[in-house]
Write a protein that holds these residues in place. Structure first.
Motif: not given
Length: 445
Positions: A258-265, A348-354, A386-390
């Motif tokens: 899973x890969x998610x953009x950090x602080x998307x909201x 910048x755009x952050x990313x979280x990957x689990x 795990x993606x959320x754990x980033x």
């Protein structure tokens, strides 16, 4: 596949077909011009080259109108008929250089008629059944009119095979009548008309079948495009070529990412809709490219997140290796993108990957109206956690110890696959009673 895509594909083939007719026709005319220039005296070759040039000029109009054929259909058909009439005229009317005693009727006995057949055959390149039929009709009509005109001229002796047989004349007399310079055999015209009709019909069938093949190719390309949304290009190519079929639904080990953009909201609150969609498309596009480069299967895009699995629709020995490499390269891709964004003044755009590795249920879910090829089970849930754990750890990607063990089991070194990887220890995640052992990239401070 849509009817519009089929129509566009056929239209492209038709336009290119008329171009093939034009250039093929000019190539043949050029060779004929060279041939007559080399084999005939200048006086005679000049006449023939002039006729060849006239044919070349007649082909310019259909070529120029090839992209607007439907709007100028009658004009194109008219020029094709002019082509057939001009060719028939050249083949029937004697030139000033014919020797004394040569009659117009004798021109009907030469094999030059076959050039009219070549003219009909060339129109098959147009990819238009209607044009092939029309060309055959134009050839039959113009040749028949010219043939009948010669047969009815003063001094002509038209005859049929029946005439010779009914008169009961001897073979010597019959042969003399047939070989008379003014004789015109009407049976020959019948055979020539039948020949033109037959090749026109056969070529029309060939063109119709070719168009059907284009339709099938468009359908196949549409299916490949649809599959490319889910599978890597290499897997799509193997599937399209029939080299393998997806396994039956069931349990098997897979790696889920899973890969998610950090602080998307907070990002979405600051951007207008058009800019937000553009940002998501770029983000998804960069991650999807990395996933496809590693032969991963994109399961779905979930808002600003993407779900990828490895080991589907078929298992491979290096599934875990490719999943770990994909996580590391996704993080690197987003870092490179942020460098580009910084250069133009964008934040910048952050990313979280689990990523997690384990058994999962693989198959199609849904009903007869909509099916979705996906993976289900605890492995998927752990990868998502795990993606959320980033966010908690402050790192770009987190992978499970099970994934690292699977990488090592495939005889690969995790530190070579993902440079900068280190063991972060045990962390509790929601839905698990025991803490999980995880590995991460270097924390982002």
């Amino acid at each position: 596949m849509t009817s519009r895509s089929v129509s566009e594909a056929i239209a492209r083939e038709e336009a290119s077909g008329l171009a093939y007719v034009f250039w093929g026709r000019n190539a043949v005319l050029f060779l004929l011009a060279v041939w007559v220039s080399l084999t005939l005296p200048f006086e005679r070759s000049l006449l023939y080259v002039s006729a060849i040039l006239a044919f070349a000029l007649l082909g310019i109009v259909p070529f120029a109108l090839r992209h607007r054929y439907s709007e100028n259909k009658l004009l194109v058909l008219g020029f094709i008929f002019l082509d057939a009439a001009a060719l028939s005229f050249v083949l029937i009317v004697p030139t000033p250089f014919e020797f004394e005693g040569w009659t117009q009727q004798m021109n009907l006995r030469t094999p030059a008629f076959l050039y009219l057949g070549v003219f009909v055959v060339s129109m098959a390149l147009s990819y238009k059944p209607g044009l092939v039929i029309w060309t055959g009709f134009a050839a039959v009509g113009s040749w028949t009119l010219g043939y009948v005109w010669v047969a009815t001229r003063e001094g002509a002796i038209p005859f049929t095979s029946g005439d010779v047989l009914d008169e009961g004349m001897g073979a010597e007399i019959a042969l003399a009548k047939i070989l008379d310079p003014n004789a015109v055999g009407l049976a020959r015209l019948s055979n020539q008309v039948v020949f033109l009709i037959l090749i026109s019909v056969i070529l029309t069938i060939v063109v119709v079948r070719s168009r059907a093949l284009v339709r099938r190719q468009v359908a196949a390309e549409a299916q490949r495009a649809m599959l490319s949304r889910y599978f890597s290009p290499n897997i799509v190519r193997e599937f399209a070529e029939g080299r393998w079929e997806p396994d039956e639904p069931g349990n098997r080990p897979v790696a889920v990412l899973f890969a998610d953009m950090v602080d998307f909201t907070s990002i979405s609150e600051k951007l207008p809709p058009q800019d937000l969609i553009a940002l998501l498309r770029t983000f998804h596009g960069r991650l999807a490219k990395v996933a496809f480069d590693q032969d991963g299967t994109i399961d779905k895009f979930i808002g600003d997140a993407v779900m990828v699995h490895f080991g589907t629709p078929r298992s491979r020995p290096d599934d875990a290796v490719r999943a770990l490499r994909c996580a590391a390269q996704m993080a690197e891709t987003i870092r490179d993108w942020n460098a580009e964004r910084e250069g133009v003044g964008d934040p910048p755009v952050g990313v979280g990957i689990g990523v997690h590795y384990g058994p999962a249920v693989v198959g199609n879910i849904g009903d007869e109206h909509k099916l979705e090829y996906t993976v289900l089970g605890d492995t998927v849930n752990v990868a998502s956690r795990m993606e959320k754990l980033t966010r908690k750890i402050g790192t770009e990607f987190v992978v499970s110890n099970e994934l690292i063990a699977a990488v090592r089991a495939s005889a690969a070194d995790p530190f070579d696959v993902a440079p900068g990887l280190y063991r972060a220890g045990h962390y509790e995640i929601r839905g698990r009673q025991e803490a999980v052992d995880v590995w991460t990239s270097r924390p982002v401070i």
